[in-house]
Design a protein around this motif. Structure first.
Motif, PDB file in Angstrom:
ATOM      1  N   LEU A 123       1.169  -5.145   3.059  1.00 28.10           N
ATOM      2  CA  LEU A 123      -0.109  -5.088   3.227  1.00 28.10           C
ATOM      3  C   LEU A 123      -0.671  -5.268   4.556  1.00 28.10           C
ATOM      4  CD1 LEU A 123      -1.141  -6.487  -0.341  1.00 28.10           C
ATOM      5  CD2 LEU A 123      -1.117  -4.209   0.061  1.00 28.10           C
ATOM      6  N   PHE A 173      -2.068  -0.008  -3.898  1.00 25.91           N
ATOM      7  CA  PHE A 173      -1.969  -1.579  -4.095  1.00 25.91           C
ATOM      8  C   PHE A 173      -0.867  -1.008  -4.881  1.00 25.91           C
ATOM      9  CE2 PHE A 173      -6.210  -0.900  -1.375  1.00 25.91           C
ATOM     10  CZ  PHE A 173      -5.737  -1.534  -0.556  1.00 25.91           C
ATOM     11  N   PHE A 207      -0.796  -3.082   7.431  1.00 26.84           N
ATOM     12  CA  PHE A 207      -1.872  -1.994   6.739  1.00 26.84           C
ATOM     13  C   PHE A 207      -3.109  -2.449   7.662  1.00 26.84           C
ATOM     14  CE2 PHE A 207      -5.818  -1.272   3.669  1.00 26.84           C
ATOM     15  CZ  PHE A 207      -5.293   0.396   4.053  1.00 26.84           C
ATOM     16  N   PHE A 233       1.089  -1.419   0.081  1.00 28.75           N
ATOM     17  CA  PHE A 233      -0.020  -0.124   0.154  1.00 28.75           C
ATOM     18  C   PHE A 233       0.619   1.422  -0.173  1.00 28.75           C
ATOM     19  CE2 PHE A 233      -2.226   3.417   2.516  1.00 28.75           C
ATOM     20  CZ  PHE A 233      -4.060   3.592   1.614  1.00 28.75           C
TER      21      PHE A 233
END
Length: 90
Positions: free
Chosen positions: A57, A35, A60, A21
């Motif tokens: 990710l 992304f 995130f 991200f």
């Protein structure tokens, strides 16, 4: 409703290839969050874009507390049995 979320951004380049991200800058005054794949040597993005920060990710996802969507309720359609749930297990 607006909610401010402060993320633990990383700067520079990732150590491992994969999807991240990222905060992406377009020129001097525009940007977005995307992304983006890191391919071990560069970001897979169009020229003119610059990744200014990124995060893995899983990091995130772990920084957010997102509720899973409520169970999908399909409305009955013509020709189906009244009261039967087409999504129920047999």
């Amino acid at each position: 409703m607006n909610v401010e979320i402060i993320l633990n951004w990383r700067y520079g380049v990732p150590e491992l290839s994969g999807m991240y991200f990222a905060a992406v800058k377009y020129g001097e005054s525009a940007g977005s969050f995307e992304f983006i794949n890191w391919n071990e040597s560069s970001w897979d993005i169009d020229s003119g874009k610059e990744v200014v920060a990124f995060m893995e990710l899983h990091e995130f996802k772990n920084q957010l507390s997102i509720q899973w969507p409520a169970e999908h309720k399909k409305q009955s359609t013509a020709g189906s049995e009244s009261g039967s749930d087409p999504w129920a297990e047999a």
